[in-house]
Design a protein around this motif. Structure first.
Motif, PDB file in Angstrom:
ATOM      1  N   ARG A  13      21.093  15.943   8.128  1.00 12.83           N
ATOM      2  CA  ARG A  13      21.334  15.704   9.555  1.00 12.83           C
ATOM      3  C   ARG A  13      22.603  16.485   9.886  1.00 12.83           C
ATOM      4  N   PRO A  14      22.613  17.296  10.963  1.00 15.47           N
ATOM      5  CA  PRO A  14      23.776  18.161  11.195  1.00 15.47           C
ATOM      6  C   PRO A  14      25.067  17.381  11.430  1.00 15.47           C
ATOM      7  N   SER A  15      26.119  17.744  10.703  1.00 14.09           N
ATOM      8  CA  SER A  15      27.455  17.235  11.000  1.00 14.09           C
ATOM      9  C   SER A  15      28.009  18.096  12.138  1.00 14.09           C
ATOM     10  N   ILE A  16      29.168  17.758  12.660  1.00 14.81           N
ATOM     11  CA  ILE A  16      29.759  18.572  13.724  1.00 14.81           C
ATOM     12  C   ILE A  16      30.042  19.987  13.206  1.00 14.81           C
ATOM     13  N   VAL A  17      30.561  20.086  11.984  1.00  8.87           N
ATOM     14  CA  VAL A  17      30.840  21.417  11.422  1.00  8.87           C
ATOM     15  C   VAL A  17      29.534  22.198  11.210  1.00  8.87           C
TER      16      VAL A  17
ATOM     17  N   LYS B 182      39.057  24.744  11.835  1.00 11.38           N
ATOM     18  CA  LYS B 182      40.476  24.474  11.523  1.00 11.38           C
ATOM     19  C   LYS B 182      41.309  24.453  12.806  1.00 11.38           C
ATOM     20  N   ASP B 183      41.028  25.345  13.736  1.00 10.91           N
ATOM     21  CA  ASP B 183      41.798  25.416  14.979  1.00 10.91           C
ATOM     22  C   ASP B 183      41.399  24.280  15.928  1.00 10.91           C
TER      23      ASP B 183
ATOM     24  N   SER C  47      51.687  28.177  17.173  1.00  8.99           N
ATOM     25  CA  SER C  47      51.351  28.107  15.739  1.00  8.99           C
ATOM     26  C   SER C  47      50.186  29.016  15.395  1.00  8.99           C
ATOM     27  N   GLU C  48      50.170  29.373  14.106  1.00  8.39           N
ATOM     28  CA  GLU C  48      48.989  30.034  13.546  1.00  8.39           C
ATOM     29  C   GLU C  48      48.604  29.250  12.298  1.00  8.39           C
ATOM     30  N   LEU C  49      47.337  28.949  12.143  1.00  3.45           N
ATOM     31  CA  LEU C  49      46.892  28.179  10.975  1.00  3.45           C
ATOM     32  C   LEU C  49      46.145  29.102  10.020  1.00  3.45           C
ATOM     33  N   ILE C  50      46.513  29.044   8.756  1.00  2.05           N
ATOM     34  CA  ILE C  50      45.838  29.857   7.736  1.00  2.05           C
ATOM     35  C   ILE C  50      45.002  28.928   6.850  1.00  2.05           C
TER      36      ILE C  50
ATOM     37  N   ARG D 287      38.898  34.414   5.942  1.00  4.27           N
ATOM     38  CA  ARG D 287      38.999  34.867   7.330  1.00  4.27           C
ATOM     39  C   ARG D 287      40.446  35.263   7.578  1.00  4.27           C
ATOM     40  N   GLY D 288      40.679  36.524   7.862  1.00  6.62           N
ATOM     41  CA  GLY D 288      42.049  37.024   7.982  1.00  6.62           C
ATOM     42  C   GLY D 288      42.784  36.469   9.180  1.00  6.62           C
ATOM     43  N   HIS D 289      42.085  36.312  10.307  1.00  3.29           N
ATOM     44  CA  HIS D 289      42.776  35.883  11.523  1.00  3.29           C
ATOM     45  C   HIS D 289      41.784  35.276  12.501  1.00  3.29           C
ATOM     46  N   SER D 290      42.211  34.210  13.163  1.00  2.00           N
ATOM     47  CA  SER D 290      41.382  33.684  14.268  1.00  2.00           C
ATOM     48  C   SER D 290      42.195  33.795  15.551  1.00  2.00           C
ATOM     49  N   GLY D 291      43.297  33.062  15.646  1.00  2.00           N
ATOM     50  CA  GLY D 291      44.116  33.157  16.863  1.00  2.00           C
ATOM     51  C   GLY D 291      45.325  32.257  16.777  1.00  2.00           C
ATOM     52  N   TYR D 292      46.130  32.305  17.823  1.00  2.00           N
ATOM     53  CA  TYR D 292      47.347  31.490  17.913  1.00  2.00           C
ATOM     54  C   TYR D 292      47.098  30.335  18.871  1.00  2.00           C
ATOM     55  N   ILE D 293      47.696  29.197  18.548  1.00  2.00           N
ATOM     56  CA  ILE D 293      47.548  28.014  19.402  1.00  2.00           C
ATOM     57  C   ILE D 293      48.916  27.653  19.975  1.00  2.00           C
ATOM     58  N   CYS D 294      48.976  27.466  21.286  1.00  2.00           N
ATOM     59  CA  CYS D 294      50.200  26.960  21.922  1.00  2.00           C
ATOM     60  C   CYS D 294      49.895  25.562  22.437  1.00  2.00           C
TER      61      CYS D 294
END
Ligand SMILES: C[S@@+](CC[C@H](N)C(=O)[O-])C[C@H]1O[C@@H](n2cnc3c(N)ncnc32)[C@H](O)[C@@H]1O
Length: 256
Positions: free
Chosen positions: A64-68, A84-85, A222-225, A243-250
């Motif tokens: 059954r699909p989880s949110i992820v 993660k973001d 922030s940036e999350l790795i 994954r090298g980069h997704s984005g920055y969160i303010c």
């Protein structure tokens, strides 16, 4: 013993022994499925979630699909916000059951999925986009995730102002989030949170400047790795496919 039978119309995840996932709808039909070939999907109606099934001559575990799972297997048009973001945004904006959240843009609906899941059963997500073809994808993804009742769709440019007030959290994932800061300030309740997501550092600079000028407080960028580990006996190491980069969160807070 609880048995979770698969019903006609259920969205299911087929996971192979390497952990690869495919999303299909259980229905009495034989058709071509991307990544699978011609498959009799009616076989799924004889199974329960958690069972092993053979579809198109390949063995899978049916989940059954989880949110992820919903996010990982969703139809994509616009670039999505990855788990993660999304998880960081939820916690830092204090979003939970009953929250009223406004977001732009709907995009592919990945963040909408996480927000809707978090505000259930009594909260609401109001999702804006100014491109119908993007929001149509988001709507389909939210319907497949079974979360439609928690989302109100709005078409338009959010930077021109919105009607919502008393909003608990506001999320901007648009190219020019600084232009949405004033809209957020007018819509947020006292103590509410604003989050922005941007792929480049230049966008962060302009956004934080706009937040400061408009009177937001507690501003954090922030940036999350995320490094996935390959775990094999005597050879644990980070995956080569990180994954090298997704984005920055303010994140910022509005005190009115
Ligand atoms: C990167 S996508 C959002 C992805 C989404 N957060 C997800 O996780 O699937 C950006 C979306 O914002 C929309 N957009 C850009 N500027 C906008 C604006 N001013 N008002 C409303 N939507 C906007 C675009 O059409 C696009 O669909």
């Amino acid at each position: 013993l609880y048995v979770d039978r698969i019903k006609e119309g259920d969205i299911v995840i087929l996971m192979d022994d390497e952990g690869r996932k495919l999303r299909v709808r259980a229905e009495k039909v034989t058709k071509k499925v991307k990544g699978l070939g011609v498959a009799n999907l009616g076989k799924l109606l004889e199974a329960s979630f958690g069972d092993r099934v053979t579809v198109a001559a390949k063995e899978f575990t049916v989940l059954r699909p989880s949110i992820v799972d919903s996010i990982e297997t969703m139809e994509r048009r616009a670039q999505i916000i990855v788990p993660k973001d999304a998880a960081y945004i939820l916690l830092h904006c204090d979003i939970g059951s009953g929250s009223l959240v406004v977001e732009a843009g709907s995009g592919s609906g990945a963040l909408t999925t996480v927000l809707a899941w978090a505000v259930a059963p009594n909260g609401k997500v109001v999702s804006y986009d100014n491109r119908e073809e993007h929001q149509a994808v988001a709507r389909r993804n939210i319907e497949r995730a079974g979360l439609s009742g928690l989302v109100e769709w709005k078409m338009g440019d959010l930077t021109e102002g919105i009607v919502e007030t008393g909003v608990d959290a506001f999320v901007l994932d648009i190219g020019n989030p600084w232009d949405g800061v004033d809209t957020a300030a007018k819509a947020l309740r006292k103590g509410g949170h604003l989050a922005t997501f941007s792929p480049t550092a230049n966008q962060v600079e302009t956004t934080v400047k706009a937040m400061r000028e408009r009177g937001f407080v507690g501003i954090q960028a922030s940036e999350l790795i995320h490094r996935e580990m390959v775990v094999i006996d005597g050879g644990i190491r980070p995956s080569f496919d990180m994954r090298g980069h997704s984005g920055y969160i303010c994140i910022a807070r509005w005190l009115g």
